[in-house]
Design a protein around this motif. Structure first.
Motif, mmCIF file in Angstrom:
data_model
loop_
_atom_site.group_PDB
_atom_site.id
_atom_site.type_symbol
_atom_site.label_atom_id
_atom_site.label_comp_id
_atom_site.label_asym_id
_atom_site.label_seq_id
_atom_site.Cartn_x
_atom_site.Cartn_y
_atom_site.Cartn_z
ATOM 1 N N VAL A 29 0.868 -1.179 0.000
ATOM 2 C CA VAL A 29 0.000 0.000 0.000
ATOM 3 C C VAL A 29 0.905 1.230 0.000
ATOM 4 O O VAL A 29 1.288 1.746 1.057
ATOM 5 N N GLU A 30 1.252 1.678 -1.186
ATOM 6 C CA GLU A 30 2.223 2.767 -1.301
ATOM 7 C C GLU A 30 1.714 4.086 -0.724
ATOM 8 O O GLU A 30 2.498 4.917 -0.274
ATOM 9 N N LYS A 31 0.397 4.279 -0.722
ATOM 10 C CA LYS A 31 -0.161 5.520 -0.178
ATOM 11 C C LYS A 31 -0.238 5.519 1.343
ATOM 12 O O LYS A 31 -0.617 6.522 1.947
ATOM 13 N N ARG A 32 0.098 4.390 1.958
ATOM 14 C CA ARG A 32 0.114 4.284 3.425
ATOM 15 C C ARG A 32 -1.246 4.545 4.059
ATOM 16 O O ARG A 32 -1.336 4.943 5.220
ATOM 17 N N ASP A 33 -2.330 4.303 3.332
ATOM 18 C CA ASP A 33 -3.669 4.579 3.855
ATOM 19 C C ASP A 33 -4.472 3.308 4.122
ATOM 20 O O ASP A 33 -5.663 3.374 4.449
ATOM 21 N N THR A 37 -5.046 -2.213 -3.362
ATOM 22 C CA THR A 37 -4.841 -1.641 -4.692
ATOM 23 C C THR A 37 -4.992 -2.700 -5.780
ATOM 24 O O THR A 37 -5.322 -3.853 -5.513
ATOM 25 N N ARG A 71 2.714 0.100 5.227
ATOM 26 C CA ARG A 71 2.278 -0.316 3.893
ATOM 27 C C ARG A 71 1.269 -1.456 3.944
ATOM 28 O O ARG A 71 0.928 -2.040 2.916
#
Length: 366
Positions: A29-33, A37, A71
């Motif tokens: 999870v590259e956006k760290r949210d 994905t 992540r």
């Protein structure tokens, strides 16, 4: 029909075979949210195309501070649940069941991801986005930052987080919800006498150390409608005086009364520095022991890489299913290969792949 390809019914769910995909963290999870994905759709979807009966999504945090790394996937918001829904739909569209593992990392949270972190290990400092971890006590895991001991209100919050995560998992369409009580994460931390040295109603006796897990299982059951409930246990801490098979079997029986349907048996993770004798099927005896002592259905994991070995595990009654991990990363179509090698007649080879079936041992493509 080989035992590995006999359907298995749990509650209202019938699984097409006994080859299941173990939850495997992707740290993607590259956006760290916490929002899954396209990676998660393709990663999990390939196993459904590949013939597995059940695909369990990776350890998914029930709260932000429950993540192993920043992540990790989560399911503490509706946005996250909505993003899981298309993954579930695709898996189910291929004839497989979809499951999710709900977890809280406890004192092993807020760590650097094992890849993409420039080789750094251990706890992420607050100045770099890390957070305060929690645990039964304030004793840290070896090499990690000290956690904060959970008080009664904090424990109640953990139970509430699992309950809310279960509701969201149901809303996303998951067939199976697995409660993660293994590998040294929070619920295992409460179970293990090597980690849990509390002197209140959550420490000391086996009943007390199991109290949080059983509260979580009841909360998940109460909020999971007709979903099948798994519990993943580490059956041993691999250390004298630690959590062991006998305690696992006893708590498994209690967990059935709390609403659990099936048990995924692994091992280790509570403490560092232990010796684990790795060999093919090294954890299968733990699954067999818990199954026989508790009279429950179990899955076996641990270096099961050969279809004939997987068949022997199920056919001999040591376990009711095998969960494939790293071998599935190497061969996402492991179940289709196993069907060919074992001579199972199945009807779920995708039409798109009929031109490239796995060959049988006789050299005839099936």
């Amino acid at each position: 029909m080989p035992a590995l390809f006999e359907p298995l019914t749990l509650g209202n769910l019938t699984l097409r075979n006994r080859i299941w995909i173990a939850p495997m963290c992707q740290y993607s999870v590259e956006k760290r949210d916490g929002v899954p994905t396209d990676w998660h759709l393709v990663h999990l979807g390939q196993f459904a195309i590949g013939g597995a009966g059940l695909i369990l999504a990776e350890a998914t945090a029930v709260s932000p501070d429950g993540r192993i790394t920043d992540r990790d996937t989560g399911i503490w918001t509706d946005e996250q649940a909505d993003a899981w829904a298309p993954v579930v739909r695709f898996v189910q569209s291929q004839g497989a069941a979809a499951g999710i593992q709900l977890g809280h990392a406890g004192r092993k949270a807020s760590t650097f991801a094992p890849w993409g972190s420039d080789g750094r290990r251990g706890t992420v400092p607050p100045v770099e986005g890390g957070w305060q971890t929690v645990a039964p006590t304030n004793q840290p895991f070896d090499g990690f930052a000290a956690p904060r001991a959970l008080d009664d209100a904090g424990i109640d919050g953990v139970v509430a987080d699992f309950a809310a995560a279960a509701r969201r998992a149901v809303s996303a369409g998951f067939d199976v919800i697995e409660v993660h009580a293994a590998h040294g994460y929070l619920l295992h931390q409460f179970l293990s006498p090597l980690v849990n040295t509390r002197t209140d109603s959550y420490g000391g006796s086996l009943e007390n150390r199991a109290r949080l897990l059983l509260r979580v299982v009841r909360a998940v059951r109460d909020n999971a409608a007709d979903a099948v409930i798994f519990v993943r246990f580490s059956a041993t801490d691999w250390a004298p005086g630690g959590w062991d098979e006998a305690q696992t079997a006893t708590v498994a029986r209690w967990a059935v009364d709390a609403g659990a349907d099936f048990f995924d048996i692994s091992s280790g993770g509570a403490i560092a520095g232990v010796h684990i004798p790795l060999e093919p099927g090294y954890q299968v005896p733990f699954a067999a022991s818990v199954k026989n002592a508790a009279g429950v259905r179990v899955g076996a994991v641990g270096l099961v890489t050969d279809p004939a070995h997987a068949e022997e595990i199920v056919a001999s009654g040591q376990a009711d299913a095998v969960l494939i991990g790293r071998e599935a990363l190497r061969d996402p179509h492991f179940a289709l290969r196993a069907a060919a090698e074992l001579g199972a007649e199945i009807d779920y080879l995708p039409g798109q792949y009929e031109r490239a079936p796995y060959p049988s041992p006789t050299g005839v493509s099936l």
